[in-house]
Design an enzyme around this catalytic site. Structure first.
Site, short mmCIF file in Angstrom:
data_model
loop_
_atom_site.label_atom_id
_atom_site.label_comp_id
_atom_site.label_asym_id
_atom_site.label_seq_id
_atom_site.Cartn_x
_atom_site.Cartn_y
_atom_site.Cartn_z
N GLY A 144 0.81 -1.22 0.00
CA GLY A 144 0.00 0.00 0.00
C GLY A 144 0.83 1.26 0.00
O GLY A 144 1.85 1.36 -0.68
N CYS A 145 0.40 2.22 0.80
CA CYS A 145 1.06 3.53 0.82
C CYS A 145 2.51 3.46 1.26
O CYS A 145 3.30 4.36 0.95
CB CYS A 145 0.29 4.47 1.75
SG CYS A 145 -1.39 4.85 1.19
#
Length: 350
Positions: free
Chosen positions: A138-139
């Site tokens: 993800g981020c």
């Protein structure tokens, strides 16, 4: 020390004002999601002026299946990653034939063979290139990718490592998902593709930014703070409202532990290359670290210009630093993502 030789990012042809996205969201959700009118102010309060999209806004309100959206993810990923790599190799003063390793990070679509294999075929990269496809961070994956490139370049000083971050978040927005998380996600997330070249010590470094080490941490019992639920119609976003509070509680101690291992304090960090997350996340970083001046200015500006592009965002922030100039001295790259976890890389601008 390995060093960053070039960074490139993609401005998609469909860069749209946040106000226009707000109107489209109201049109899409208002009939079946009464809570939407109460939450619509999230678009105004996000600190975002424009959003980066791989498709025109009309695409997102049309009836398209998960298969169709995922096919667009693969097509756009290869097309625009190829463009970003071309620009990045030019900035780094290399040929694609010089690339020894490729790391591709992504979490917003599915591809097997993986995106790196498709890029290798498209660009006719060395068929013996070392491959590292990374999915699901993800981020946090943009910083994790830099950390992995650093490890590879330390192991092989002659390495030329290509990092590509591919995030097409807009293709995960579910038209018929009338949940709060999907609605809030539609006010924040957008698309980004970035490429970065990291070279090992055997290459000449003409004043580029060096990589000084990295750290990651996974926090127990936080698995439900961020991630995806996989539904019949696609990816359903999960993120907790407690993320800013969590950052406020833990991030300063973790940063001090990391940089303290190099004999540094927060006062020694001149360049803060942070993944923005969102407006409340930026406020949490500011409250927790209490650094003098507007130390997150470039991070906030990047979010305002593009939105949250998951893992790619921090590389857009890095490019802004590269283009506008690092202050001489140490820097810190930081991002947080599913797990719940943090990723950090120490930088040194010579």
């Amino acid at each position: 020390m390995p060093f960053i030789a070039g960074v490139s990012t993609i401005d998609f042809p469909y860069k749209v004002a946040q106000e226009e996205v707000k109107l489209k969201a109201r049109e899409m959700f208002s009939e079946n999601f009464p809570l939407g009118e109460r939450l619509i102010s999230a678009f105004d309060n996000a600190g975002i002026q424009t959003r980066n999209f791989c498709k025109p806004l009309t695409y997102y309100s049309a009836a398209n299946s998960f298969e169709e959206r995922n096919n667009e993810y693969i097509r756009c990923a290869v097309e625009y990653a190829t463009k970003a790599i071309g620009e990045c190799t030019m900035l780094a003063g290399i040929s694609t034939k010089d690339i020894t390793d490729i790391i591709v990070v992504s979490t917003t679509g599915l591809a097997t063979p993986s995106i790196d294999a498709l890029i290798i075929n498209n660009l006719k990269l060395n068929p013996r290139i070392n491959r590292m496809p990374v999915w699901g961070l993800g981020c946090a994956a943009g910083v994790s990718g830099i950390a992995k490139a650093d490890v590879v370049a330390k192991a092989n000083p002659g390495a030329v490592v290509l990092l590509v971050a591919v995030e097409l978040c807009s293709l995960t927005i579910l038209k018929n998902d009338y949940s709060k998380s999907n609605f809030i996600g539609s006010s924040l997330f957008s698309d980004g593709i970035a490429a970065c070249i990291v070279k090992g010590d055997h290459h000449s470094n003409d004043g580029q930014v060096c990589l000084g080490g990295s750290a990651c941490k996974l926090y127990y019992h936080t698995l439900d703070m961020m991630g995806w639920e996989f539904k019949d119609k696609g990816f359903k976003v999960v993120f907790s409202k407690d993320i800013p509070y969590f950052i406020n509680c833990y991030i300063k101690e973790d940063i001090l532990d990391f940089i303290g291992g190099y004999g540094l304090t927060l006062k020694d960090i001149k360049n803060f290359v942070f993944h923005p997350g969102g407006k409340k996340v930026l406020s949490a970083y500011s409250d927790a670290l209490v650094v003098e001046g507007d130390f997150l200015k470039k991070t906030r500006e990047t979010m305002g210009d593009y939105g949250n592009m998951s893992s790619a965002t921090v590389l857009y922030v890095l490019k802004k630093f590269m283009d506008q100039g690092f202050e001489k001295g140490y820097g810190l790259m930081l991002a947080m993502g599913p797990g719940f976890s943090s990723e950090m890389v120490l930088l040194n601008s010579l």
